[in-house]
Design a protein around this motif. Structure first.
Motif: not given
Length: 231
Positions: A53-78
């Motif tokens: 995930a970090l590699a996919q968003i390396a170009d962003l300056d700032t952003y908001w996150l949404l983690g859906s179901s399984f993606g929630g813990p990943l969003a917290l880690r990110l």
């Protein structure tokens, strides 16, 4: 006119954009969406997916996150790993640790063969109970084609060992929790667990099942837009 915001979306177990498209379509134009899909090959644990995930968003300056179901813990880690760029976090029908701990005893059965059989059983009511043009049936069919039972089994095993509570507890950004009123996959006690760790968060309800983010996309989009607008 609102200043543009970038919202990075992390999918559920399917790891694809199939169930997130209605939400993306319903979001206002000032929210720019980017869906991070999960790789189909290799390890599927949260540490590996975090690096991806970090590699996919390396170009962003700032952003908001949404983690859906399984993606929630990943969003917290990110959000924890990338704290300087993350402005806020939405957890949708999600959890910080295994949502149904009583199922832990079945962990040895989380194999590709067993998951494949369960997928077949769950496919029948969707296949026979919905028209071929039904959007949910179309999205389901897409994930059945694209996502293997092996991938799903590996991600399920990751959930069984996950505890993202420490990441949530130390998170220093605004947090919105979207909870489905009839969610049997991630039962209500999971929202209680999240609130206990972050009493200051906002909770908004979506009517329906665990797939409420798909079926109630317009309502979810309104909650998310209000959350981002309040920043």
């Amino acid at each position: 006119m609102h200043a543009p915001h970038t919202l990075v979306l992390l999918p559920g177990l399917d790891g694809s954009e199939a169930f997130l498209r209605p939400l993306v379509d319903a979001l206002p134009a000032w929210i720019r969406s980017r869906i991070v899909t999960y790789p189909g090959d290799g390890a599927q644990d949260y540490d590996t997916l975090l690096r991806h995930a970090l590699a996919q968003i390396a170009d962003l300056d700032t952003y908001w996150l949404l983690g859906s179901s399984f993606g929630g813990p990943l969003a917290l880690r990110l959000a924890s790993a990338d704290a300087l760029r993350v402005r806020g976090l939405v957890l949708s029908t999600s959890f910080v640790r295994m949502p149904q701990p009583q199922l832990a005893k079945w962990a040895p059965l989380a194999s590709a063969g067993v998951i494949g059989a369960l997928r077949t059983v769950r496919r029948l009511p969707v296949w026979f109970g919905r028209r071929p043009t039904d959007p949910f049936r179309i999205a389901k069919a897409e994930t059945w084609r694209r996502v293997s039972s092996r991938e799903l089994a590996a991600r399920i095993r990751s959930v069984m060992h996950e505890d993202a509570g420490a990441h949530l507890r130390t998170l220093g950004v605004p947090l919105l929790c979207l909870a489905a009123t009839a969610d049997t996959v991630v039962p209500p006690h999971n929202v209680d667990d999240i609130v206990a760790l972050r009493p200051d968060l906002r909770v908004a309800e979506l009517p329906g099942s665990h797939m409420a983010l798909f079926h109630q996309a317009e309502l979810a989009a309104r909650h998310i837009a209000a959350f981002l607008r309040a920043d």
